[in-house]
Scaffold this active site. Structure first.
Site, short mmCIF file in Angstrom:
data_model
loop_
_atom_site.label_atom_id
_atom_site.label_comp_id
_atom_site.label_asym_id
_atom_site.label_seq_id
_atom_site.Cartn_x
_atom_site.Cartn_y
_atom_site.Cartn_z
N ASP A 260 0.85 -1.19 0.00
CA ASP A 260 0.00 0.00 0.00
C ASP A 260 0.88 1.23 0.00
OD1 ASP A 260 0.85 -0.24 2.63
OD2 ASP A 260 -1.09 0.15 3.53
N TYR B 226 2.91 4.79 0.76
CA TYR B 226 3.53 5.40 1.93
C TYR B 226 2.47 6.20 2.69
CZ TYR B 226 8.06 4.48 -0.36
OH TYR B 226 9.15 3.89 -0.96
N PHE C 228 6.67 2.25 -4.20
CA PHE C 228 8.04 2.50 -3.74
C PHE C 228 8.58 3.89 -4.09
CE2 PHE C 228 7.86 -2.18 -4.01
CZ PHE C 228 8.21 -2.50 -2.71
N HIS D 76 11.50 -8.58 1.14
CA HIS D 76 11.15 -7.16 0.99
C HIS D 76 12.39 -6.29 1.24
CE1 HIS D 76 9.05 -3.34 1.66
NE2 HIS D 76 8.03 -3.89 1.02
#
Length: 203
Positions: free
Chosen positions: A45, A47, A58, A167
């Site tokens: 989702d 920031y 990202f 991640h």
């Protein structure tokens, strides 16, 4: 989509601050239409800090401090391709080349990570993944972390390349994200299929 619209309207009516701005919620699709998709980098989702999310997974807008996960992506980028460290966290140049920067959930409440989970976005973005798998040729799906990897069953791995790694978060990057060399792997795959490489270098 109607349910999502009503949910977001209700959240705003309660005075909740939602990211990204309305006009940026579908920015990834405007930047990288279906017929141009070559690579999909899947996030969870947006920031949830002020002035960070702008509709691309990202990525942060020009002039915004680079978040820790993106710093680690850049560390791997530099290590993988031996190119200069980017000075901006804006990944728009990747999007223009066919890199779909897709979050599974497209909105979030300020300072509340995962706050818009299970409101309907996943139904929409899962279908996006299925459509790309069905309609695009030789795409590369980049699945970083357990959540992104849970979407692997939506992808026809016989027709596309699926790259999985931990991640890039500081909590998990040292478990195998560093050294995974995804950027060179993508371009090798594209070269194998006689397709032009992605120019990963950023300003």
């Amino acid at each position: 989509m109607r349910q999502l619209y009503l949910f977001l309207e209700e959240q705003r009516a309660q005075g909740r601050l939602i990211y990204p701005a309305d006009e940026q919620i579908f920015a990834a699709f405007k930047l990288t239409p279906l017929d141009q998709v070559k690579v999909i980098i899947l996030g969870q989702d947006p920031y949830h800090g002020a002035k960070q999310a702008h509709g691309l997974s990202f990525s942060v807008a020009e002039g915004t401090p680079i978040p820790p996960s993106l710093k680690n992506i850049f560390k791997e980028l530099v290590s993988d391709l031996d190119i200069p460290v980017p000075s901006t966290g804006d990944l728009t140049p990747w999007g223009r080349q066919g890199v779909l920067l897709l979050n599974s959930i497209l909105t979030v409440e300020h300072a509340q990570a995962g706050s818009h989970r299970d409101q309907g976005w996943e139904t929409f973005t899962d279908q996006v993944i299925c459509t790309i798998s069905e309609q695009c040729r030789h795409a590369v799906f980049v699945l970083w972390g357990t959540y992104a990897q849970s979407k692997a069953s939506l992808i026809d791995a016989s027709q596309h390349l699926v790259l999985c790694a931990p991640h890039p978060s500081p909590l998990s990057a040292y478990r195998g994200f560093f050294g995974s060399r995804p950027f060179s792997a993508i371009n090798r795959y594209r070269k194998h299929h006689e397709l032009p490489p992605i120019e990963w270098q950023l300003p």
